[in-house]
Write a protein that holds these residues in place. Structure first.
Motif, mmCIF file in Angstrom:
data_model
loop_
_atom_site.group_PDB
_atom_site.id
_atom_site.type_symbol
_atom_site.label_atom_id
_atom_site.label_comp_id
_atom_site.label_asym_id
_atom_site.label_seq_id
_atom_site.Cartn_x
_atom_site.Cartn_y
_atom_site.Cartn_z
ATOM 1 N N TRP A 74 0.749 -1.524 0.025
ATOM 2 C CA TRP A 74 0.071 0.296 -0.129
ATOM 3 C C TRP A 74 0.908 1.744 0.238
ATOM 4 C CZ3 TRP A 74 -4.234 -1.750 -1.446
ATOM 5 C CH2 TRP A 74 -4.261 -3.388 -1.290
ATOM 6 N N GLY A 75 1.930 1.288 0.134
ATOM 7 C CA GLY A 75 2.870 2.234 0.484
ATOM 8 C C GLY A 75 2.880 2.971 -0.823
ATOM 9 N N PRO A 76 3.295 2.297 -1.905
ATOM 10 C CA PRO A 76 3.528 3.312 -3.352
ATOM 11 C C PRO A 76 1.826 4.053 -3.429
ATOM 12 C CG PRO A 76 5.034 0.948 -3.028
ATOM 13 C CD PRO A 76 4.241 0.927 -2.354
ATOM 14 N N LEU A 77 1.329 3.481 -2.887
ATOM 15 C CA LEU A 77 -0.191 3.879 -3.510
ATOM 16 C C LEU A 77 -0.673 5.183 -2.811
ATOM 17 C CD1 LEU A 77 -2.365 0.578 -3.962
ATOM 18 C CD2 LEU A 77 -2.047 1.685 -6.138
ATOM 19 N N ILE A 78 -0.337 4.900 -1.556
ATOM 20 C CA ILE A 78 -0.126 6.145 -0.423
ATOM 21 C C ILE A 78 0.519 7.290 -1.050
ATOM 22 C CG2 ILE A 78 -0.719 6.862 1.394
ATOM 23 C CD1 ILE A 78 -0.845 3.958 2.566
ATOM 24 N N ASP A 79 1.735 6.773 -1.420
ATOM 25 C CA ASP A 79 2.774 8.287 -2.248
ATOM 26 C C ASP A 79 2.560 8.245 -3.520
ATOM 27 O OD1 ASP A 79 4.016 8.320 0.146
ATOM 28 O OD2 ASP A 79 6.019 6.599 -0.110
ATOM 29 N N ARG A 80 1.714 7.216 -4.153
ATOM 30 C CA ARG A 80 1.222 8.160 -5.915
ATOM 31 C C ARG A 80 -0.202 9.115 -6.112
ATOM 32 N NH1 ARG A 80 -0.159 10.030 -9.345
ATOM 33 N NH2 ARG A 80 0.460 9.263 -11.486
ATOM 34 N N TYR A 81 -1.213 8.265 -4.811
ATOM 35 C CA TYR A 81 -2.459 9.120 -5.034
ATOM 36 C C TYR A 81 -2.457 9.891 -3.905
ATOM 37 C CZ TYR A 81 -2.323 6.307 -8.627
ATOM 38 O OH TYR A 81 -2.717 5.160 -10.100
ATOM 39 N N GLN A 82 -1.969 11.340 -3.598
ATOM 40 C CA GLN A 82 -1.967 12.388 -2.457
ATOM 41 C C GLN A 82 -2.684 13.188 -3.172
ATOM 42 O OE1 GLN A 82 1.753 12.623 -1.207
ATOM 43 N NE2 GLN A 82 2.482 11.431 -2.279
ATOM 44 N N ASN A 83 -3.169 13.892 -3.627
ATOM 45 C CA ASN A 83 -2.909 15.279 -4.419
ATOM 46 C C ASN A 83 -5.151 15.823 -4.068
ATOM 47 O OD1 ASN A 83 -2.403 17.438 -5.230
ATOM 48 N ND2 ASN A 83 -2.804 16.891 -7.845
ATOM 49 N N SER A 84 -5.020 15.122 -2.737
ATOM 50 C CA SER A 84 -6.612 16.013 -2.409
ATOM 51 C C SER A 84 -5.813 17.000 -1.995
ATOM 52 C CB SER A 84 -7.192 14.353 -1.760
ATOM 53 O OG SER A 84 -7.880 14.801 -1.669
ATOM 54 N N PRO A 222 5.620 24.730 -2.670
ATOM 55 C CA PRO A 222 7.180 24.066 -2.540
ATOM 56 C C PRO A 222 6.723 23.420 -0.938
ATOM 57 C CG PRO A 222 7.189 27.017 -2.546
ATOM 58 C CD PRO A 222 5.512 26.096 -2.631
ATOM 59 N N ARG A 223 7.817 22.168 -1.032
ATOM 60 C CA ARG A 223 7.433 21.156 -0.032
ATOM 61 C C ARG A 223 8.050 21.621 1.447
ATOM 62 N NH1 ARG A 223 7.946 14.645 -0.709
ATOM 63 N NH2 ARG A 223 7.849 14.032 0.841
ATOM 64 N N SER A 224 7.634 21.101 2.655
ATOM 65 C CA SER A 224 7.709 21.222 4.143
ATOM 66 C C SER A 224 7.221 20.579 4.961
ATOM 67 C CB SER A 224 7.514 23.214 4.002
ATOM 68 O OG SER A 224 8.299 23.337 5.171
ATOM 69 N N VAL A 225 8.454 19.779 5.997
ATOM 70 C CA VAL A 225 7.552 19.317 6.991
ATOM 71 C C VAL A 225 7.376 20.111 7.938
ATOM 72 C CG1 VAL A 225 7.864 16.833 9.014
ATOM 73 C CG2 VAL A 225 8.549 17.057 6.310
ATOM 74 N N SER A 226 8.361 21.492 8.985
ATOM 75 C CA SER A 226 7.795 21.804 9.576
ATOM 76 C C SER A 226 7.364 23.529 9.675
ATOM 77 C CB SER A 226 9.161 22.329 9.952
ATOM 78 O OG SER A 226 9.681 22.785 8.697
ATOM 79 N N THR A 227 6.385 23.610 8.267
ATOM 80 C CA THR A 227 6.154 24.949 8.475
ATOM 81 C C THR A 227 4.767 24.412 8.208
ATOM 82 O OG1 THR A 227 6.023 25.044 6.483
ATOM 83 C CG2 THR A 227 7.402 25.928 6.857
ATOM 84 N N ASP A 228 3.553 25.766 8.125
ATOM 85 C CA ASP A 228 2.164 25.045 8.067
ATOM 86 C C ASP A 228 1.632 25.156 7.000
ATOM 87 O OD1 ASP A 228 2.435 27.561 9.133
ATOM 88 O OD2 ASP A 228 1.019 27.745 10.358
ATOM 89 N N GLY A 229 2.920 25.898 5.771
ATOM 90 C CA GLY A 229 2.305 26.666 3.760
ATOM 91 C C GLY A 229 1.698 24.939 3.352
ATOM 92 N N PRO A 230 0.958 25.450 2.710
ATOM 93 C CA PRO A 230 0.825 24.477 1.801
ATOM 94 C C PRO A 230 2.369 23.408 1.102
ATOM 95 C CG PRO A 230 -0.422 26.410 1.082
ATOM 96 C CD PRO A 230 1.194 26.353 1.743
ATOM 97 N N LEU A 231 1.787 22.301 1.450
ATOM 98 C CA LEU A 231 2.516 20.959 0.801
ATOM 99 C C LEU A 231 2.302 20.763 -0.371
ATOM 100 C CD1 LEU A 231 5.007 19.341 2.848
ATOM 101 C CD2 LEU A 231 2.460 17.619 2.804
ATOM 102 N N GLU A 232 3.716 20.254 -0.517
ATOM 103 C CA GLU A 232 3.451 19.976 -2.495
ATOM 104 C C GLU A 232 2.960 18.374 -2.128
ATOM 105 O OE1 GLU A 232 7.335 18.300 -5.515
ATOM 106 O OE2 GLU A 232 7.921 18.934 -3.758
ATOM 107 N N ARG A 233 2.539 18.053 -3.103
ATOM 108 C CA ARG A 233 2.083 16.635 -3.528
ATOM 109 C C ARG A 233 2.502 15.931 -5.018
ATOM 110 N NH1 ARG A 233 -1.554 20.070 -0.679
ATOM 111 N NH2 ARG A 233 -2.784 18.718 0.308
ATOM 112 N N PRO A 234 3.433 15.759 -4.344
ATOM 113 C CA PRO A 234 4.430 15.314 -6.051
ATOM 114 C C PRO A 234 3.910 14.078 -6.593
ATOM 115 C CG PRO A 234 5.093 13.930 -4.502
ATOM 116 C CD PRO A 234 4.277 15.407 -3.540
ATOM 117 N N GLU A 235 4.328 14.162 -8.062
ATOM 118 C CA GLU A 235 2.705 13.747 -9.047
ATOM 119 C C GLU A 235 4.147 12.393 -9.892
ATOM 120 O OE1 GLU A 235 0.096 12.669 -9.606
ATOM 121 O OE2 GLU A 235 -1.211 14.902 -8.452
ATOM 122 N N HIS A 236 4.777 11.972 -9.054
ATOM 123 C CA HIS A 236 6.087 10.913 -9.280
ATOM 124 C C HIS A 236 4.991 9.646 -10.240
ATOM 125 C CE1 HIS A 236 8.790 13.482 -8.037
ATOM 126 N NE2 HIS A 236 9.015 13.039 -6.718
#
Length: 449
Positions: A74-84, A222-236
């Motif tokens: 399930w990990g790759p599916l969760i990483d692949r489809y995360q643009n919600s 832009p991707r960030s773990v420590s801020t509360d701005g929008p998080l990048e949802r990559p489409e790899h």
């Protein structure tokens, strides 16, 4: 309405509140612990007291836990489809929580668990499929929103939640099972899971997330773990995901460190399943007394260890803590099983049982930050989920092997073998950490010159 509140004013946002992160990841793991305690402690002890053979109980535990061993799917599916619009991981968490709750209701169709052990096992198998996906989603969410300097403490709360849930599932549900019957115990479990699912609906990962799904595509940021701005949802694509995943998993350091963690978990699982059965069938304990002690004193000690260990892990090297914990596990297994003649004394047997439930959370608190740190960027969810899948497989394998091994060797012999395995785990971790610390220092020295 909550769905119309501006992002800056919505209070239940994980990226903005440390206390909320502690609370949410705590109760999400309570949800995982309750079914685990019910199925693998209360029910297995109940079946042992009803005269079910250990190999049948071992098969029950293996079937019920099997989906957790394939969590890596399930990990790759969760990483692949995360643009919600609902967040990067939350749709997976909510969806699988709902399905797990509904699957739990399927247990109500089992009339007598002692007469339908394998049927019961397959109902738990169905529940575990969805619970395993939920767990993978929660772990991926944790890596996404928890700052690195909080991971030890939040992992402590996650483990404490699982332990408390397991304690409730063991102690409370063993009494419900004996007093009110299996149907009512299964119904209470299902209602608890569905109630906690409703609570999850109101949580946001980040301020720009919505509570309801949307057909509009979320903008990239832009991707960030420590801020509360929008998080990048990559489409790899999947090829990139699997390439990076295999690089992370098969790096030599990763293999050695994770191998030591796997060996430690197998050693504990081997002895735990055998010892519980030994207490009931050889020493004459009741199933409710074993489950009750596990779910009270065992749970309290383990929870205290988990919480304290999280703070220790954030203040000293988690790798050093891992070596110390593995040494402690090895000493416990070797010394306690060498004293097996003293187990007839109830105080000795009780102390050993409580100490046994001290070991698993100690390994988890030390190992989880180490495993998180070696996950490759972009496939953190997939890699960590794969690690957790193999750790779950260790518990399944330990349960199955312990059930069958008892037909040929004694429980103390199984325990001594487990102690030897823990020694191997400790030495592997020690030499790996020392070797790569030297390598890293050499690289840093070259870089400064």
């Amino acid at each position: 309405m909550l769905t119309t509140l501006p992002p800056t004013t919505y209070p239940l946002t994980l990226s903005r509140s440390r206390l909320l992160r502690y609370f949410v990841f705590f109760y999400l793991y309570v949800m995982q612990g309750i079914p685990a305690g019910f199925s693998l402690t209360a029910l297995t002890n109940y079946l042992a007291a009803e005269g079910i053979k250990p190999k049948v109980i071992g098969s029950f535990a293996a079937i019920a836990g099997l989906p957790w061993a394939f969590q890596f799917i399930w990990g790759p599916l969760i990483d692949r489809y995360q643009n919600s619009a609902m967040g990067r991981r939350k749709p997976w968490v909510i969806g699988t929580q709902c399905l797990a709750g509904l699957a739990s209701l399927g247990l109500l169709f089992v009339q007598d668990p002692a007469k339908h052990v394998i049927t019961l096992a397959w109902f738990f198998f169905t529940h575990s499929v969805f619970a395993a996906i939920q767990d993978a989603s929660v772990d991926a969410m944790a890596i996404s929103v928890i700052p690195e300097d909080e991971r030890g403490r939040v992992n402590a709360f996650m483990r404490a939640g699982f332990l408390i849930g397991t304690g409730v599932g063991a102690a409370v549900f063993s009494q419900l099972l004996r007093t009110y019957g299996f149907f009512n115990a299964a119904l209470v479990q299902s209602l608890l899971l569905l109630a906690l699912t409703a609570l999850t609906f109101f949580i946001r990962e980040r301020p720009d997330d919505q509570l309801l799904p949307s057909v509009k595509r979320q903008p990239l940021a832009p991707r960030s773990v420590s801020t509360d701005g929008p998080l990048e949802r990559p489409e790899h694509d999947f090829r990139w995901l699997f390439t990076e995943l295999f690089k992370g998993l098969f790096a030599r350091r990763s293999l050695l460190l994770f191998g030591s963690v796997v060996a430690a978990y197998v050693s504990i699982s081997l002895f735990m399943r055998g010892y519980n059965y030994h207490l009931i069938h050889t020493l004459g304990w009741t199933d409710t007394s074993v489950s009750g002690l596990t779910g009270t004193y065992g749970m309290l000690v383990a929870t205290a260890v988990a919480l304290a260990g999280g703070y220790v892990a954030d203040r000293i090297s988690p790798r050093l803590l891992l070596v110390i914990v593995l040494a402690m596990v090895a000493v416990y297994l070797l010394v306690f099983n060498s004293l097996s003649a003293q187990w007839v004394q109830r105080e000795v047997a009780q102390t050993g049982l409580v100490a046994l439930y001290f070991m698993d959370p100690s390994i988890s608190i030390a190992a989880m930050p180490v495993l998180m740190a070696i996950c490759r960027p972009g496939v953190e969810g997939s890699q960590f989920t794969t690690y957790m899948a193999f750790i779950n497989l260790c518990d399944i394998a330990g349960s199955y092997l312990a059930g069958h091994a008892q037909e040929y060797v004694s429980v103390p012999t199984i325990g001594l073998f487990a102690g030897g395995l823990a020694v191997v785990a400790m030495l592997t971790a020690l030499f790996t950490i020392r070797h790569y610390r030297t390598v890293d220092q050499a690289h840093d020295s070259v870089a400064t010159h």
